[in-house]
Structures are given as structure tokens and as C-alpha cells.
Design an enzyme around this catalytic site. Structure first.
Site, PDB file in Angstrom:
ATOM      1  N   THR A   1     -29.790  -0.482  10.561  1.00  0.00           N
ATOM      2  CA  THR A   1     -30.550   0.053  10.102  1.00  0.00           C
ATOM      3  C   THR A   1     -31.669  -0.015   9.134  1.00  0.00           C
ATOM      4  O   THR A   1     -31.083  -0.742   8.543  1.00  0.00           O
ATOM      5  CB  THR A   1     -30.160   2.499  10.038  1.00  0.00           C
ATOM      6  OG1 THR A   1     -28.746   1.578   8.845  1.00  0.00           O
ATOM      7  CG2 THR A   1     -29.471   2.471  11.343  1.00  0.00           C
TER       8      THR A   1
ATOM      9  N   THR B   1     -29.677  -0.989   1.161  1.00  0.00           N
ATOM     10  CA  THR B   1     -29.111   0.052   0.777  1.00  0.00           C
ATOM     11  C   THR B   1     -28.036   0.612   1.284  1.00  0.00           C
ATOM     12  O   THR B   1     -27.489  -0.302   2.690  1.00  0.00           O
ATOM     13  CB  THR B   1     -29.485   0.976   0.809  1.00  0.00           C
ATOM     14  OG1 THR B   1     -29.242   2.139   2.327  1.00  0.00           O
ATOM     15  CG2 THR B   1     -30.644   1.444   0.700  1.00  0.00           C
ATOM     16  N   HIS B   2     -26.934   0.611   1.554  1.00  0.00           N
ATOM     17  CA  HIS B   2     -25.438   1.208   2.027  1.00  0.00           C
ATOM     18  C   HIS B   2     -26.046   2.000   3.333  1.00  0.00           C
ATOM     19  O   HIS B   2     -24.964   1.576   4.395  1.00  0.00           O
ATOM     20  CB  HIS B   2     -24.475   1.681   1.008  1.00  0.00           C
ATOM     21  CG  HIS B   2     -24.218   1.248   0.156  1.00  0.00           C
ATOM     22  ND1 HIS B   2     -23.443   1.687  -0.990  1.00  0.00           N
ATOM     23  CD2 HIS B   2     -24.370  -0.350   0.273  1.00  0.00           C
ATOM     24  CE1 HIS B   2     -22.785   0.604  -1.838  1.00  0.00           C
ATOM     25  NE2 HIS B   2     -23.457  -0.462  -1.434  1.00  0.00           N
ATOM     26  N   CYS B   3     -26.806   2.850   2.982  1.00  0.00           N
ATOM     27  CA  CYS B   3     -26.714   3.262   4.751  1.00  0.00           C
ATOM     28  C   CYS B   3     -28.050   2.885   5.528  1.00  0.00           C
ATOM     29  O   CYS B   3     -28.150   3.140   6.464  1.00  0.00           O
ATOM     30  CB  CYS B   3     -26.758   5.535   3.609  1.00  0.00           C
ATOM     31  SG  CYS B   3     -28.344   5.722   2.874  1.00  0.00           S
ATOM     32  N   TYR B   4     -28.709   1.710   4.954  1.00  0.00           N
ATOM     33  CA  TYR B   4     -29.523   1.801   5.921  1.00  0.00           C
ATOM     34  C   TYR B   4     -30.224   0.155   4.840  1.00  0.00           C
ATOM     35  O   TYR B   4     -30.427  -0.331   4.456  1.00  0.00           O
ATOM     36  CB  TYR B   4     -30.796   1.671   5.590  1.00  0.00           C
ATOM     37  CG  TYR B   4     -30.789   3.544   5.932  1.00  0.00           C
ATOM     38  CD1 TYR B   4     -31.656   3.718   6.303  1.00  0.00           C
ATOM     39  CD2 TYR B   4     -31.942   4.277   4.817  1.00  0.00           C
ATOM     40  CE1 TYR B   4     -31.326   5.300   7.185  1.00  0.00           C
ATOM     41  CE2 TYR B   4     -31.307   5.894   5.028  1.00  0.00           C
ATOM     42  CZ  TYR B   4     -31.352   6.102   6.295  1.00  0.00           C
ATOM     43  OH  TYR B   4     -31.497   7.281   6.934  1.00  0.00           O
TER      44      TYR B   4
END
Length: 399
Positions: free
Chosen positions: A72, A141-144
């Protein structure tokens, strides 16, 4: 709604549409009907009046969700066919503005610039089913975690795409002239020196907001023709204003109300959403827009029956007055005069040039008429009036 001799409701008109009994006419046809039988009888005979306009509307654009790749990405910068889109919304949500030029466009460095491709052209290409190159970069980022993404997109494959235009369907607009000694390149087109031409941008007797000048039937939630599909009025447009000088019949003499509109881009037709280039000024988007007006009473009929000879605008100098914010004009002219091909300014005969298409406006009004006659589109009751409409109570102003 005051003491009217004719009283209808939108629901009553919708019921007639469902039964195939509604009488629907275009705004052009309504002018003739009102002049032949008067507004009261016209209100008895006619249920809906359809309008239309097709013109460059710079304050236009599209919200798009282009979907998550794997891994993502939280897009920080995005380009569509080299045109920057605004990415400060959410991870893969963007807004592409109609007037955004391609990043490598020379702009006006070589004057006058041609502005061959921009946001309006991207929107048109998407609606036309063409592939558009998407490039996105991110900081990760960690989530993206992804930092770069490139792909080819089509409108069909996008999870979400809506046309959302902050300012469309201007209720009247200036007639532009140039009183200087040099040629001007403006959003009103090329203006020749010494008032060599006069350019105007409104459809006159077909123009939606000129047929309901006090916005008594048009409000938040009104269903409209937008880009060849069904759309909605969602709020007043930017630069919206109601308190302007008007004729005795209520028509504004200067730029007045505007609309913010929204519709599903996936349902639209490239004939009615067209990218445009304006020499020396920039790029834009020509938008087809039409509004059905329910004939609730004789006052609505009277307004909807105003013709080009009863609708006027002001002649403004774009060489000095307009760029310097000087509120001055060089005469008031009717749309009948403008459409005749010439007007008189400072005792000089000046040729007139429309930058909107009256032929396309007429076509939109006819399409809208057909939709309603065939029961393909019902009218909507506004959930709230547009700002400023409450300043003008719904009453007969003929007395």
C-alpha cells in the site's frame, strides 16, 4: 407561496411525469408561450421548463480514489498524464482541478502560451475511456510502506470518481472588451485593442439561473443534467451573491448566483465534459449543465418566460478596470443585442463573440426535456434554499 391563481407542488408534477402526462417545454419555447398567453395561462399549461448551458467553467474538477496497490501507499504527490493532482486528502484520494497545467508546460514564458494539456483534458480523457498514466510518490509509513507507484488507469477501473465543481452555471456574466492599445489574452478569450470585439459567456434565455433569478425552485439537492448524466446541486458556488442590481422584472444585471455541483463521472459523456485551452490564459473544462424548473405558479412562469430582449449584462473593460477591481461598466446590453452579432460601445459598433455554445445549450435543454417526458428523471424538492435566496420571499413582484 403567496396568493397565486395557479398553485402546484413538485410532487404533483412528479406524479404527472410518472403518468406520462406532464407538459415539458424548453426555456426557448416558454418565452413564446408566455408572450402568447401570459404567465398565468402558461403556468396552467406547462409543468416543467428545461434549461441548458455549455461553456468553459474553470472552477471544476474531479475527486478520484485510484485504489491501493500492494504494498500500500499513502500518496504525497500525484500526477495524471503529467498534470499534478492534489493528494492532501487521504492515502489514495486525489482531486484533479480543471485549470491545473501539465507540470512541464512552459506556461506564458513563450507568450502567449498555448496550454495544450491540463486538468480539464485529463478529466475529458478519463470520461472518453482513454488510458491515463498515474504516477505517485510517498515518504513511506509503517501502514503504507510503498514510496513509488506508476500505472495506467481508466475510468472504468477506478473505485471512485465524481465530478465536483466548486463554481458552475454563473447567473449572468460580464461582456468583455479591451480599451487598451494591445491585444489581451483572457479567460474571456482574445480581446482585440480599441474595443475590437466584445466577448460574452452566457446562454441568455436558455441559461439555467436566469430562468429562476431568485432561486425559488433551485436549491440544495436539486437534480440536474451534468456532463451528460444526472447530477445535483450540493451548495452555492464560490463567488455566489444574490444582492446585485436587477431589472424591474428581477433579472440580474451583473454576475450573481453560482452553483457547486456534483455527479458520477463514470456516467458522463465526453461530449459534455470537454478539456479546453485558452491562448495566453490557461486550460479549463467546458461543462454541459441543465436544470429543470418546476412551474409552481404564475411567478415562476413569468421568470421562466423572460426572453433575450429582457435579459441584460454589463460591458466591462478587461484592460484596466477588471484587473484593478474597478467597478465600472460601459453600458448595459441585452442578450438579443449580443446575439445579433454587434453592439454599440462608446459610439462605436463592436462585433460580438460568444465563448459558450448556444447550439449545445439548446441540445441540453432538449435532452433534459426528453428525459422528463420519458419518465427517466423526476424533479427533486430542495432540502434547503441556497444562501441568500431567503432575502427574496416567494411572492409576485409584478405589482
Amino acid at each position: 407561496m403567496g396568493d397565486y391563481k395557479v398553485k402546484k407542488t413538485i410532487e404533483e408534477i412528479n406524479e404527472k411525469i410518472r403518468r406520462g402526462e406532464a407538459v415539458v417545454v424548453t426555456a426557448e419555447e416558454m418565452v413564446k408561450i408566455v408572450r402568447e398567453v401570459g404567465p398565468e395561462e402558461a403556468a396552467r399549461e406547462v409543468d416543467v421548463v428545461t434549461t441548458g448551458t455549455f461553456s468553459p467553467m474553470c472552477s471544476s474538477g474531479a475527486f478520484i480514489n485510484f485504489g491501493h496497490p500492494v504494498p500500500t501507499i499513502k500518496a504525497y504527490r500525484v500526477w495524471l498524464n503529467g498534470v499534478p493532482a492534489y493528494a492532501g486528502l487521504a492515502a489514495v484520494d486525489i482531486y484533479i482541478g480543471a485549470t491545473e497545467p501539465a507540470e512541464d508546460d512552459p506556461l506564458n514564458k513563450v507568450f502567449p502560451g498555448e496550454f495544450r494539456y491540463g486538468g480539464g483534458h485529463v478529466i475529458h480523457d478519463l470520461v472518453a475511456g482513454k488510458k491515463v498514466h498515474l504516477r505517485a510518490i510517498a515518504y513511506g509509513t509503517h501502514c503504507y510502506p510503498r514510496k513509488e507507484y506508476e500505472t495506467e488507469i481508466t475510468l472504468k477501473d477506478l473505485p471512485y470518481a465524481v465530478l465536483c465543481n466548486p463554481r458552475n452555471a454563473y447567473q449572468n456574466y460580464n461582456c468583455a472588451i479591451n480599451l487598451s492599445e494591445k491585444t489581451l489574452y483572457t479567460y474571456m478569450g482574445v480581446l482585440r485593442p480599441h474595443a475590437g470585439n466584445a466577448n460574452y459567456a452566457t446562454a441568455g434565455q436558455l441559461s439555467p439561473l436566469l430562468k429562476d433569478p431568485y432561486l425559488k425552485t433551485i436549491g440544495i439537492g436539486t437534480r440536474i443534467f451534468l456532463g451528460g448524466a444526472k447530477g445535483y446541486v450540493v451548495w452555492a458556488g464560490t463567488q455566489h451573491r444574490m444582492e446585485v442590481k436587477r431589472t424591474e422584472k428581477g433579472a440580474p444585471l451583473a454576475p450573481a448566483a453560482t452553483l457547486m455541483v456534483l455527479g458520477n463521472l463514470k456516467e458522463m459523456d465526453p461530449r459534455w465534459v470537454v478539456g479546453t485551452s485558452h491562448l495566453g490564459y490557461g486550460c479549463s473544462l467546458a461543462v454541459g449543465l441543465g436544470i429543470p424548473i418546476p412551474v409552481l405558479n404564475e411567478e415562476v412562469a413569468r421568470f421562466a418566460g423572460l426572453g433575450d430582449d429582457e435579459l441584460f449584462t454589463q460591458v466591462v473593460d478587461y484592460a484596466y478596470d477588471y484587473p484593478n477591481g474597478i467597478k465600472r461598466h460601459y453600458g448595459i446590453v441585452s442578450y438579443a443585442e449580443l446575439k445579433s452579432g454587434k453592439i454599440k460601445v462608446l459610439d462605436k459598433e463592436v462585433p460580438t463573440v460568444p465563448i459558450s455554445s448556444y447550439v449545445r445549450a439548446r441540445e441540453i435543454a432538449e435532452i433534459l426535456k426528453r428525459w422528463i417526458q420519458n419518465g427517466e428523471m423526476l424533479l427533486t424538492e430542495p432540502v434547503a434554499p441556497l444562501p441568500g435566496a431567503e432575502l427574496f420571499p416567494f411572492r409576485d413582484r409584478s405589482s
